[in-house]
Scaffold this motif. Structure first.
Motif, PDB file in Angstrom:
ATOM      1  N   GLY A  77      -2.415   3.696   6.859  1.00 39.14           N
ATOM      2  CA  GLY A  77      -1.638   2.646   6.207  1.00 39.14           C
ATOM      3  C   GLY A  77      -1.503   2.933   4.728  1.00 39.14           C
ATOM      4  N   CYS A  78      -0.271   2.956   4.219  1.00 38.91           N
ATOM      5  CA  CYS A  78      -0.014   3.134   2.784  1.00 38.91           C
ATOM      6  C   CYS A  78       0.322   1.772   2.182  1.00 38.91           C
ATOM      7  CB  CYS A  78       1.137   4.110   2.558  1.00 38.91           C
ATOM      8  SG  CYS A  78       0.700   5.829   2.856  1.00 38.91           S
ATOM      9  N   PHE A  79      -0.554   1.252   1.357  1.00 44.11           N
ATOM     10  CA  PHE A  79      -0.428  -0.090   0.822  1.00 44.11           C
ATOM     11  C   PHE A  79      -0.010  -0.023  -0.647  1.00 44.11           C
ATOM     12  CE2 PHE A  79      -1.741  -4.293   2.476  1.00 44.11           C
ATOM     13  CZ  PHE A  79      -1.352  -5.073   1.394  1.00 44.11           C
ATOM     14  N   SER A 134       3.862   1.731   6.243  1.00 41.43           N
ATOM     15  CA  SER A 134       3.820   1.198   4.883  1.00 41.43           C
ATOM     16  C   SER A 134       3.588  -0.301   4.902  1.00 41.43           C
ATOM     17  CB  SER A 134       5.143   1.501   4.163  1.00 41.43           C
ATOM     18  OG  SER A 134       6.206   0.738   4.727  1.00 41.43           O
ATOM     19  N   PHE A 135       2.893  -0.782   3.864  1.00 39.83           N
ATOM     20  CA  PHE A 135       2.643  -2.207   3.702  1.00 39.83           C
ATOM     21  C   PHE A 135       2.776  -2.570   2.226  1.00 39.83           C
ATOM     22  CE2 PHE A 135      -0.113  -0.679   7.152  1.00 39.83           C
ATOM     23  CZ  PHE A 135       0.391  -1.415   8.211  1.00 39.83           C
ATOM     24  N   THR A 136       3.213  -3.799   1.971  1.00 36.42           N
ATOM     25  CA  THR A 136       3.284  -4.309   0.602  1.00 36.42           C
ATOM     26  C   THR A 136       2.601  -5.674   0.553  1.00 36.42           C
ATOM     27  OG1 THR A 136       5.400  -5.431   0.944  1.00 36.42           O
ATOM     28  CG2 THR A 136       5.483  -3.126   0.218  1.00 36.42           C
ATOM     29  N   LEU A 153      -4.206   3.133  -1.050  1.00 33.36           N
ATOM     30  CA  LEU A 153      -3.653   2.125  -1.947  1.00 33.36           C
ATOM     31  C   LEU A 153      -3.177   2.791  -3.230  1.00 33.36           C
ATOM     32  CD1 LEU A 153      -6.197   0.732  -0.313  1.00 33.36           C
ATOM     33  CD2 LEU A 153      -5.658  -1.187  -1.779  1.00 33.36           C
ATOM     34  N   ASP A 154      -1.911   2.628  -3.538  1.00 30.85           N
ATOM     35  CA  ASP A 154      -1.355   3.120  -4.795  1.00 30.85           C
ATOM     36  C   ASP A 154      -1.205   1.944  -5.748  1.00 30.85           C
ATOM     37  OD1 ASP A 154      -0.364   4.955  -6.588  1.00 30.85           O
ATOM     38  OD2 ASP A 154       1.676   4.902  -5.808  1.00 30.85           O
ATOM     39  N   GLU A 155      -1.425   2.202  -7.042  1.00 25.73           N
ATOM     40  CA  GLU A 155      -1.395   1.125  -8.062  1.00 25.73           C
ATOM     41  C   GLU A 155      -2.328  -0.023  -7.649  1.00 25.73           C
ATOM     42  OE1 GLU A 155      -0.080   1.432 -10.893  1.00 25.73           O
ATOM     43  OE2 GLU A 155       1.234   3.152 -10.628  1.00 25.73           O
TER      44      GLU A 155
END
Length: 290
Positions: A77-79, A134-136, A153-155
């Motif tokens: 998962g890319c959050f 992807s998740f936001t 987790l980016d940023e």
């Protein structure tokens, strides 16, 4: 996907030259990025504090692809805090796929749909297909029950502590294959306790067990990229707690550790003049502000 099995890592720690694998995708990394790749792939928890322009977004994309590619059955998962940031990660993912024939032959599909993106790999024998989703922050209230084995987790400094603790951490609470994981641990303990076996026989039996259960007991992973913030931010506490943990990787990459001409010195120079000293140290040097 079969060609990938030649470098398949059955456990969690790489058994091959990770940097050579990256180069096979047509990607060259600076030394700090190489260190990041090697360490994050083998650790359960990673927190990377990096200066602007270091490449956190591109590294998020690369690590997501490598993890799903080299560990069949993995759900990644890319959050990101926003769809805009998430789309930047997907742009990097797509660019890496387009330049690598190896990846293209291993991937079934990748696409954007309704402010989300995903990458689905071909199925490996006996395992489900790896995938990246992807998740936001806007998805946070809809993720109850969703499971990931690796979360990137980016940023991270823009992701609230409540979301991190109530949404992201629970996503990784269950192993990739919990029933097999429990059975693996039970059989390993049984072999270790058998008095009729010699040490050599126990080692051979444990090696057979490891082979039979390969790929079904990977640990959960969380990999966080951020810029330094104030010490009151929950990430500072995580950084302090994880530093020194043998199962974790923490590192700070200040701007002056990057190779000469990697950054535009004029931009950095103006930032140093126009920003407050505390803000410059936090953003460009990775020092957490009081």
């Amino acid at each position: 996907r079969r060609s990938m099995m030649l470098v398949q890592n059955d456990g969690d720690k790489p058994k091959f030259d990770m940097i050579e694998v990256v180069r096979s995708l047509g990607i060259e990394l600076i030394p700090s990025q190489q260190k990041c790749i090697v360490n994050t792939m083998g650790k359960a928890r990673s927190l990377i504090v990096a200066h602007p322009g270091w490449g956190s977004t591109s590294m998020s994309a690369l690590i997501a692809l490598l993890t799903a590619w080299m560990k069949p059955g993995r759900r990644v998962g890319c959050f990101s805090p926003s769809w805009r940031q998430s789309k930047l990660i997907y742009d990097q993912v797509r660019d890496i796929i387009q330049r690598s024939y190896l990846l293209q032959t291993s991937i079934k599909d990748h696409a954007i749909f309704d402010s989300k993106w995903s990458v689905v790999f071909n199925e490996a024998e006996g395992l489900n297909a790896s995938r990246i989703d992807s998740f936001t922050l806007s998805d946070a209230c809809h993720l109850k029950g969703y499971r990931c084995h690796t979360v990137i987790l980016d940023e991270s400094c823009h992701i609230p502590e409540k979301v991190f603790n109530m949404v992201i951490r629970p996503m990784m609470a269950t192993c990739a294959d919990p029933v097999s994981t429990v059975r693996y641990q039970q059989e390993m303990e049984t072999i270790s306790k058998l008095q009729m076996l010699s040490t050599k026989q126990k080692v051979a039996a444990l090696e057979d067990l490891e082979y039979n259960y390969r790929g079904v007991q990977p640990r959960s992973q969380i990999i966080m990229f951020t810029k330094a913030h104030c010490k009151a931010n929950y990430l500072y506490k995580l950084y302090q707690n994880w530093t020194g943990d043998p199962d974790a990787f923490t590192v700070t990459y200040p701007y002056y550790d990057s190779p000469l001409d990697f950054l535009d010195s004029r931009i950095v120079g103006r930032a140093k003049i126009e920003m407050t000293p505390g803000m410059f140290k936090a953003i460009y040097e990775g020092e957490w502000a009081d």
